[in-house]
Design a protein around this motif. Structure first.
Motif, short mmCIF file in Angstrom:
data_model
loop_
_atom_site.label_atom_id
_atom_site.label_comp_id
_atom_site.label_asym_id
_atom_site.label_seq_id
_atom_site.Cartn_x
_atom_site.Cartn_y
_atom_site.Cartn_z
N ARG A 198 -2.62 11.95 -2.74
CA ARG A 198 -4.05 12.15 -2.98
C ARG A 198 -4.64 10.97 -3.75
NH1 ARG A 198 -5.74 17.19 -1.43
NH2 ARG A 198 -4.08 18.69 -1.13
N LYS A 199 -3.88 10.43 -4.69
CA LYS A 199 -4.34 9.24 -5.41
C LYS A 199 -4.51 8.07 -4.45
CE LYS A 199 -2.04 10.56 -9.70
NZ LYS A 199 -0.90 10.28 -10.59
N ALA A 200 -3.57 7.94 -3.51
CA ALA A 200 -3.65 6.85 -2.54
C ALA A 200 -4.88 7.00 -1.64
CB ALA A 200 -2.37 6.81 -1.69
N VAL A 201 -5.18 8.23 -1.24
CA VAL A 201 -6.36 8.46 -0.41
C VAL A 201 -7.63 8.13 -1.20
CG1 VAL A 201 -7.73 10.21 0.78
CG2 VAL A 201 -5.26 10.10 1.15
N LEU A 202 -7.71 8.57 -2.45
CA LEU A 202 -8.86 8.23 -3.28
C LEU A 202 -8.99 6.72 -3.45
CD1 LEU A 202 -8.85 10.90 -6.14
CD2 LEU A 202 -10.54 10.62 -4.33
N THR A 203 -7.88 6.05 -3.60
CA THR A 203 -7.88 4.59 -3.71
C THR A 203 -8.43 3.96 -2.44
OG1 THR A 203 -6.01 4.64 -5.24
CG2 THR A 203 -6.43 2.56 -4.10
N ALA A 204 -7.96 4.44 -1.30
CA ALA A 204 -8.44 3.91 -0.01
C ALA A 204 -9.94 4.15 0.14
CB ALA A 204 -7.68 4.55 1.15
N VAL A 205 -10.42 5.33 -0.24
CA VAL A 205 -11.85 5.63 -0.13
C VAL A 205 -12.65 4.70 -1.04
CG1 VAL A 205 -13.61 7.39 -0.63
CG2 VAL A 205 -11.53 8.02 0.61
N ASN A 206 -12.18 4.48 -2.25
CA ASN A 206 -12.87 3.58 -3.17
C ASN A 206 -12.91 2.15 -2.64
OD1 ASN A 206 -13.56 4.55 -6.22
ND2 ASN A 206 -12.12 5.92 -5.21
N ILE A 207 -11.80 1.68 -2.11
CA ILE A 207 -11.75 0.32 -1.57
C ILE A 207 -12.67 0.19 -0.37
CG2 ILE A 207 -10.25 -1.35 -0.39
CD1 ILE A 207 -8.00 -0.40 -2.34
N ARG B 154 -5.99 -0.94 -8.41
CA ARG B 154 -6.95 0.12 -8.11
C ARG B 154 -6.27 1.49 -8.13
NH1 ARG B 154 -12.16 0.44 -5.73
NH2 ARG B 154 -12.31 -1.71 -6.41
N LEU B 155 -5.06 1.56 -7.58
CA LEU B 155 -4.32 2.83 -7.58
C LEU B 155 -4.01 3.28 -9.00
CD1 LEU B 155 -3.00 5.13 -6.08
CD2 LEU B 155 -1.09 3.64 -5.54
N ARG B 156 -3.64 2.35 -9.85
CA ARG B 156 -3.36 2.70 -11.25
C ARG B 156 -4.64 3.12 -11.98
NH1 ARG B 156 1.81 1.73 -12.47
NH2 ARG B 156 2.95 0.41 -11.01
N GLU B 157 -5.74 2.48 -11.66
CA GLU B 157 -7.02 2.86 -12.26
C GLU B 157 -7.39 4.28 -11.84
OE1 GLU B 157 -11.67 1.66 -11.68
OE2 GLU B 157 -10.18 0.07 -11.50
N ILE B 158 -7.28 4.59 -10.56
CA ILE B 158 -7.56 5.93 -10.06
C ILE B 158 -6.63 6.94 -10.74
CG2 ILE B 158 -7.42 7.42 -8.00
CD1 ILE B 158 -9.84 5.59 -7.85
N SER B 159 -5.38 6.56 -10.93
CA SER B 159 -4.39 7.45 -11.53
C SER B 159 -4.73 7.80 -12.98
CB SER B 159 -3.00 6.82 -11.48
OG SER B 159 -2.59 6.67 -10.14
N ARG B 160 -5.31 6.84 -13.69
CA ARG B 160 -5.67 7.11 -15.09
C ARG B 160 -6.69 8.24 -15.21
NH1 ARG B 160 -5.16 1.50 -15.63
NH2 ARG B 160 -7.36 1.09 -15.31
N ILE C 238 6.99 -10.07 3.43
CA ILE C 238 6.92 -10.10 1.97
C ILE C 238 7.16 -8.70 1.42
CG2 ILE C 238 5.42 -10.64 -0.02
CD1 ILE C 238 6.06 -13.03 1.83
N THR C 239 7.99 -8.59 0.40
CA THR C 239 8.18 -7.31 -0.27
C THR C 239 7.31 -7.30 -1.51
OG1 THR C 239 10.44 -7.13 0.53
CG2 THR C 239 9.86 -5.77 -1.36
N VAL C 240 6.49 -6.25 -1.62
CA VAL C 240 5.58 -6.11 -2.76
C VAL C 240 5.82 -4.75 -3.41
CG1 VAL C 240 3.82 -7.60 -1.74
CG2 VAL C 240 3.74 -5.14 -1.34
N SER C 241 5.34 -4.63 -4.63
CA SER C 241 5.45 -3.36 -5.35
C SER C 241 4.04 -2.82 -5.59
CB SER C 241 6.16 -3.57 -6.68
OG SER C 241 6.24 -2.35 -7.39
N ILE C 242 3.81 -1.61 -5.13
CA ILE C 242 2.53 -0.94 -5.34
C ILE C 242 2.83 0.43 -5.91
CG2 ILE C 242 0.45 0.00 -4.26
CD1 ILE C 242 0.79 -2.16 -2.07
N TYR C 243 2.34 0.66 -7.12
CA TYR C 243 2.54 1.93 -7.81
C TYR C 243 4.03 2.29 -7.88
CZ TYR C 243 0.73 6.28 -9.77
OH TYR C 243 0.41 7.33 -10.62
N ASP C 244 4.81 1.28 -8.26
CA ASP C 244 6.25 1.40 -8.47
C ASP C 244 7.04 1.74 -7.20
OD1 ASP C 244 5.89 0.81 -11.19
OD2 ASP C 244 5.51 2.92 -11.64
N GLN C 245 6.45 1.48 -6.05
CA GLN C 245 7.15 1.64 -4.78
C GLN C 245 7.19 0.28 -4.09
OE1 GLN C 245 8.48 4.61 -3.43
NE2 GLN C 245 8.10 5.35 -5.51
#
Length: 88
Positions: free
Chosen positions: A53-62, A38-44, A8-15
């Motif tokens: 770094r946003k992705a790492v923060l997202t992973a830590v939050n999850i 969650r990544l967009r929330e962290i980015s805000r 499956i191809t998905v889009s996460i944070y425009d990637q």
């Protein structure tokens, strides 16, 4: 034993990412959507950070959410076991 894998191809944070798994495509898309949210929330709240770094923060939050849910689950299992022993 044959392994059925969905691709499956998905889009996460425009990637775009191709995810291969045994779960249903709808489930894979759902999970990817949650990660994107969650990544967009962290980015805000951390707009000055780079995407890595946003992705790492997202992973830590999850993972924090996961650990708390797992602890709650274990606590509830112990409560149920204790209640079951009271009625024996």
């Amino acid at each position: 034993m044959s392994e059925f894998k969905n691709r499956i191809t998905v889009s996460i944070y425009d990637q775009h990412y191709t995810i291969v798994g045994q779960d249903e495509p709808s489930h894979i898309r759902y999970v990817a959507g949650l990660v994107d949210e969650r990544l967009r929330e962290i980015s805000r709240y951390n707009s000055g950070l780079d995407t890595s770094r946003k992705a790492v923060l997202t992973a830590v939050n999850i993972m924090d959410d996961y650990v708390k849910l797992k602890e709650d689950y274990e606590r509830l299992l112990h409560q149920l076991e204790a209640e079951g022993q009271k009625h024996d």
